[in-house]
Design a protein around this motif. Structure first.
Motif, short mmCIF file in Angstrom:
data_model
loop_
_atom_site.label_atom_id
_atom_site.label_comp_id
_atom_site.label_asym_id
_atom_site.label_seq_id
_atom_site.Cartn_x
_atom_site.Cartn_y
_atom_site.Cartn_z
N TYR A 25 0.82 -1.21 0.00
CA TYR A 25 0.00 0.00 0.00
C TYR A 25 0.86 1.26 0.00
CZ TYR A 25 -4.18 -2.75 0.33
OH TYR A 25 -5.19 -3.63 0.03
N ARG A 115 -14.97 -8.83 6.78
CA ARG A 115 -13.89 -9.47 7.55
C ARG A 115 -13.55 -10.88 7.07
NH1 ARG A 115 -16.02 -10.59 12.32
NH2 ARG A 115 -18.06 -10.49 11.32
N THR A 140 -14.53 -4.48 3.87
CA THR A 140 -14.43 -3.79 5.15
C THR A 140 -13.04 -3.97 5.72
OG1 THR A 140 -15.14 -5.69 6.48
CG2 THR A 140 -16.87 -4.24 5.61
N LYS A 141 -12.62 -3.04 6.53
CA LYS A 141 -11.33 -3.16 7.20
C LYS A 141 -11.38 -4.38 8.11
CE LYS A 141 -10.18 1.70 6.74
NZ LYS A 141 -9.90 2.99 7.39
N CYS A 143 -10.67 -7.40 6.52
CA CYS A 143 -10.59 -8.45 5.50
C CYS A 143 -9.13 -8.76 5.18
CB CYS A 143 -11.28 -7.99 4.20
SG CYS A 143 -13.06 -8.23 4.16
N ASP A 145 -5.97 -8.94 2.88
CA ASP A 145 -5.56 -7.98 1.86
C ASP A 145 -5.97 -8.48 0.48
OD1 ASP A 145 -4.36 -6.07 0.29
OD2 ASP A 145 -2.31 -6.66 0.78
N ILE A 166 -12.11 -0.13 -0.44
CA ILE A 166 -11.71 -0.61 0.88
C ILE A 166 -11.97 0.50 1.89
CG2 ILE A 166 -9.82 -1.55 2.26
CD1 ILE A 166 -8.48 -2.33 -0.44
N GLU A 167 -12.92 0.27 2.79
CA GLU A 167 -13.33 1.32 3.72
C GLU A 167 -13.84 0.70 5.02
OE1 GLU A 167 -13.42 4.13 4.71
OE2 GLU A 167 -13.02 5.56 3.10
N SER A 168 -14.12 1.55 5.99
CA SER A 168 -14.73 1.07 7.23
C SER A 168 -16.18 0.68 6.94
CB SER A 168 -14.70 2.16 8.30
OG SER A 168 -15.55 3.24 7.93
#
Length: 256
Positions: A25, A115, A140-141, A143, A145, A166-168
């Motif tokens: 990242y 997740r 979701t955070k 998960c 990668d 990719i987010e909350s």
């Protein structure tokens, strides 16, 4: 074509660093290994930073427009993620969406992965969502990668062009609710069988963690909970299988 044989080579160090999620990242790049995977990256116009070959391997690929680096066998083995490597991989630039990129007119069928931890499951689900015509995958955070090498291989090319966010979970919910999408969650705690339900034309499907299922946040914020009937003694379906069944039913609703 550059030949690299020293572990102190800066290019090799950069390539090796991409085995770590944090470095991927930071660099906004990831590794895609295997002949078919690289072929699909080329076919689908992925933004390839470089192609990496193992010393002594040759492939009938048109690589004239790409930087090609050959690693000694020892160095290639250090960055390979497979037991019987075919001796080829690519460094590909990430193509992530931000929340501001969500387009209600374009993103009508959305998949949410809550997740999920198994790379093979996630890659298979991405490939299935592509085949079923879903427009966006939200991770979701928490998960695994999505650029894990095993995920990329299992996705069989779909990672190179499927749109990913990719987010909350809170941010994803806000986006979907704001766009008026029906949120459907797979859950055993419901009387609604998935194949007896009429789904909205614009909807989002939530698939939960392999061990624990969907968390309470999504259960409480879903418009609809559905389950798949089981007639044998197994307690549950594999999440990739469940996802395929549910997505198939939802896409049939829109195509009627």
């Amino acid at each position: 074509m550059a030949y690299i044989k020293s572990k102190d080579n800066e290019k090799f160090k950069t390539i090796k660093s991409l085995l770590a999620s944090k470095k991927r990242y930071k660099e906004q790049k990831y590794l895609a290994e295997g002949l078919r995977t690289v072929e699909l990256a080329l076919e689908h116009g992925a933004d390839i930073d470089m192609v990496i070959l193992r010393e002594g391997t040759e492939f009938n690929l048109d690589l004239e427009d790409h930087k090609v680096h050959t690693l000694s066998r020892d160095l290639f083995d250090q960055v390979s993620d497979t037991e019987n490597s075919q001796g080829i991989m690519a460094v590909v630039k990430m193509m992530n969406l931000s929340s501001d990129d969500f387009d209600p007119a374009r993103h009508k069928r959305v998949l949410i992965l809550d997740r999920l931890q198994d790379p093979g499951n996630v890659g298979t689900i991405i490939r299935t969502a592509d085949a079923m015509g879903f427009d966006l995958i939200c991770m979701t955070k928490g998960c695994v990668d999505v650029y894990n090498p095993k995920v990329v291989r299992s996705a069989m090319g779909s990672s190179f062009y499927m749109e990913l966010l990719i987010e909350s979970q809170e941010a994803i919910l806000s986006i979907l609710k704001g766009a008026g999408l029906q949120i459907v969650s797979s859950s055993l705690d419901t009387d609604n069988y998935y194949d007896e339900i009429t789904y909205a034309d614009r909807c989002a499907l939530v698939l939960g963690n392999e061990a624990n299922g969907i968390n309470d946040f999504w259960v409480e914020n879903s418009d609809l909970l559905v389950k798949i009937p089981m007639y044998g003694k197994a307690e549950s379906f594999n999440v990739a299988i469940s996802g395929a069944l549910l997505m198939s039913k939802m896409i049939k609703r829109e195509n009627k």
